[in-house]
Design an enzyme around this catalytic site. Structure first.
Site, mmCIF file in Angstrom:
data_model
loop_
_atom_site.group_PDB
_atom_site.id
_atom_site.type_symbol
_atom_site.label_atom_id
_atom_site.label_comp_id
_atom_site.label_asym_id
_atom_site.label_seq_id
_atom_site.Cartn_x
_atom_site.Cartn_y
_atom_site.Cartn_z
ATOM 1 N N GLU A 91 -3.707 -13.774 8.261
ATOM 2 C CA GLU A 91 -5.116 -13.338 8.265
ATOM 3 C C GLU A 91 -5.739 -13.563 6.898
ATOM 4 O O GLU A 91 -6.884 -14.000 6.789
ATOM 5 C CB GLU A 91 -5.214 -11.849 8.601
ATOM 6 C CG GLU A 91 -5.018 -11.523 10.047
ATOM 7 C CD GLU A 91 -5.095 -10.020 10.237
ATOM 8 O OE1 GLU A 91 -5.868 -9.578 11.084
ATOM 9 O OE2 GLU A 91 -4.380 -9.287 9.528
ATOM 10 N N MET B 2 0.023 1.098 10.684
ATOM 11 C CA MET B 2 0.795 1.627 9.559
ATOM 12 C C MET B 2 0.015 1.732 8.237
ATOM 13 O O MET B 2 0.616 1.999 7.208
ATOM 14 C CB MET B 2 2.053 0.758 9.366
ATOM 15 C CG MET B 2 2.917 0.706 10.619
ATOM 16 S SD MET B 2 4.366 -0.373 10.493
ATOM 17 C CE MET B 2 5.378 0.557 9.342
ATOM 18 N N GLU B 3 -1.292 1.525 8.257
ATOM 19 C CA GLU B 3 -2.039 1.519 6.987
ATOM 20 C C GLU B 3 -3.399 2.224 7.011
ATOM 21 O O GLU B 3 -3.828 2.770 5.981
ATOM 22 C CB GLU B 3 -2.293 0.063 6.517
ATOM 23 C CG GLU B 3 -1.062 -0.753 6.236
ATOM 24 C CD GLU B 3 -0.488 -1.412 7.485
ATOM 25 O OE1 GLU B 3 -1.220 -1.506 8.507
ATOM 26 O OE2 GLU B 3 0.681 -1.819 7.470
ATOM 27 N N ASP C 260 0.057 -5.488 20.657
ATOM 28 C CA ASP C 260 1.151 -5.022 21.521
ATOM 29 C C ASP C 260 0.758 -3.671 22.085
ATOM 30 O O ASP C 260 -0.236 -3.093 21.671
ATOM 31 C CB ASP C 260 2.451 -4.919 20.708
ATOM 32 C CG ASP C 260 2.321 -3.969 19.524
ATOM 33 O OD1 ASP C 260 2.670 -2.798 19.681
ATOM 34 O OD2 ASP C 260 1.831 -4.387 18.441
ATOM 35 N N GLY D 78 -0.827 -1.490 17.627
ATOM 36 C CA GLY D 78 -0.339 -1.230 18.981
ATOM 37 C C GLY D 78 -1.392 -0.442 19.753
ATOM 38 O O GLY D 78 -1.987 0.493 19.218
HETATM 39 N N1 SAH Z 1 5.509 -9.174 10.594
HETATM 40 C C1 SAH Z 1 6.108 -8.727 11.801
HETATM 41 C C2 SAH Z 1 5.244 -7.803 12.562
HETATM 42 C C3 SAH Z 1 4.559 -6.868 11.702
HETATM 43 S S1 SAH Z 1 3.841 -5.764 12.717
HETATM 44 C C4 SAH Z 1 6.427 -9.887 12.690
HETATM 45 O O1 SAH Z 1 6.104 -11.010 12.294
HETATM 46 O O2 SAH Z 1 6.990 -9.685 13.758
HETATM 47 C C5 SAH Z 1 3.563 -4.508 11.606
HETATM 48 C C6 SAH Z 1 2.156 -4.516 11.189
HETATM 49 O O3 SAH Z 1 1.315 -4.516 12.318
HETATM 50 C C7 SAH Z 1 1.846 -3.281 10.396
HETATM 51 O O4 SAH Z 1 1.019 -3.693 9.335
HETATM 52 C C8 SAH Z 1 1.130 -2.366 11.390
HETATM 53 O O5 SAH Z 1 -0.026 -1.833 10.816
HETATM 54 C C9 SAH Z 1 0.747 -3.230 12.571
HETATM 55 N N2 SAH Z 1 1.262 -2.852 13.894
HETATM 56 C C10 SAH Z 1 1.142 -3.638 14.991
HETATM 57 N N3 SAH Z 1 1.689 -3.064 16.054
HETATM 58 C C11 SAH Z 1 2.186 -1.868 15.645
HETATM 59 C C12 SAH Z 1 2.910 -0.815 16.309
HETATM 60 N N4 SAH Z 1 3.225 -0.901 17.598
HETATM 61 N N5 SAH Z 1 3.294 0.255 15.565
HETATM 62 C C13 SAH Z 1 2.980 0.324 14.263
HETATM 63 N N6 SAH Z 1 2.311 -0.644 13.592
HETATM 64 C C14 SAH Z 1 1.903 -1.728 14.268
#
Ligand code: SAH
Length: 261
Positions: free
Chosen positions: A17, A201-202, A225, A83
């Site tokens: 991004e 998460m932020e 997701d 998510g």
């Molecule tokens: N880099 C990893 C995925 C990161 S997902 C990969 O390539 O597979 C984690 C990031 O996405 C975090 O910054 C969070 O803020 C966000 N995120 C997406 N889905 C999430 C979920 N189900 N639970 C918590 N954070 C999630």
């Protein structure tokens, strides 16, 4: 549409991004601080600092603090994936936060669960008029016309990813230092935090820092997701083909000077 004068800090959650923003900021200059690279330049004619948040609440808080103090930003926009927890919040939808809570904050019995010690509240809210306008502008930026054959998002092939047209929601986002990927954890979050739309998460950490510095902020999340065990679409492909495209289009729309106040 963002009327605040001065610099705007744009925080991206994923390297892909950030890169899509930097591709649109050819004049960006790198400044190193706190182990991070802050990119100072212009987007839509606005003075911008773009940076990767890094994953988790503390990382996001550090990044936000540097933007507000050393980089003199007067407004923050956060873009990332999350998510989906709300019943109608599907992969490919977007959530605009109008409230944020740290779902792993629990200093009970000293303070009620979720309450931020010292602040006396659990939920933080970006300015109401700002989130209402952001919802409107983002809905237009991701409208069916924008995704149609003549629109700026014509190369986003939703059907080939099994996705429908994006819906833009406005509501509560929960943040914590946990990647949520179990249906039972989703049920717990929905039970304790009625109306919660998404988990990540932020965002709530960015909100707390901006609250402390009395600075307006926007948190935008594209749903990647459903935060459960369900097999979801190929994450790297989703990020590249959808989340990055939405992030740039949404941020450009928010920065565009022709939006009035
Ligand atoms: N880099 C990893 C995925 C990161 S997902 C990969 O390539 O597979 C984690 C990031 O996405 C975090 O910054 C969070 O803020 C966000 N995120 C997406 N889905 C999430 C979920 N189900 N639970 C918590 N954070 C999630």
């Amino acid at each position: 549409m963002l009327s605040t004068p001065g610099r705007i800090g744009v925080i991206a959650a994923l390297p892909e991004e950030l890169q899509s923003l930097l591709d649109a900021m050819p004049d960006a200059q790198a400044i190193e601080r706190a182990g991070r690279t802050f990119w100072v330049g212009h987007l839509q004619g606005r003075d911008i600092v773009a940076v990767l948040s890094r994953i988790g609440k503390v990382a996001a808080a550090t990044t936000t603090t540097v933007l507000l103090t050393e980089m003199a930003c007067r407004q923050i926009i956060f873009t990332g994936v999350a998510g989906g927890l709300g019943p109608d919040v599907r992969v490919g939808d977007v959530v605009v936060a109008d409230a944020l809570v740290q779902h792993d904050m629990d200093a009970s019995p000293l303070f009620p669960r979720y309450e931020l010690p010292g602040l006396g509240v659990s939920h933080l809210h970006p300015p109401v008029d700002l989130t209402a306008r952001v919802h409107e502008v983002v809905s237009e930026a991701l409208s069916p016309q924008a995704l149609s054959v003549n629109g700026p998002l014509k190369d986003v092939h939703l059907a080939s990813l099994g996705l429908g047209l994006p819906r833009v929601h406005r509501g509560l986002i929960a943040s914590g230092d946990q990647f949520v990927n179990a249906a039972a954890d989703c049920d717990t979050l929905r039970h304790h935090l009625p109306g919660v739309l998404a988990v990540e998460m932020e965002g709530a950490a960015v909100a707390q820092v901006c609250h402390d510095f009395d600075t307006p902020y926007v948190v935008l999340r594209t749903i990647s997701d459903r935060a459960d065990e369900s097999a979801h679409i190929d994450f790297p492909r989703f990020v590249r083909a959808v989340a990055c495209r939405y992030a740039l289009v949404m941020i450009e729309a928010l920065l565009r000077p022709d939006r009035g106040s």
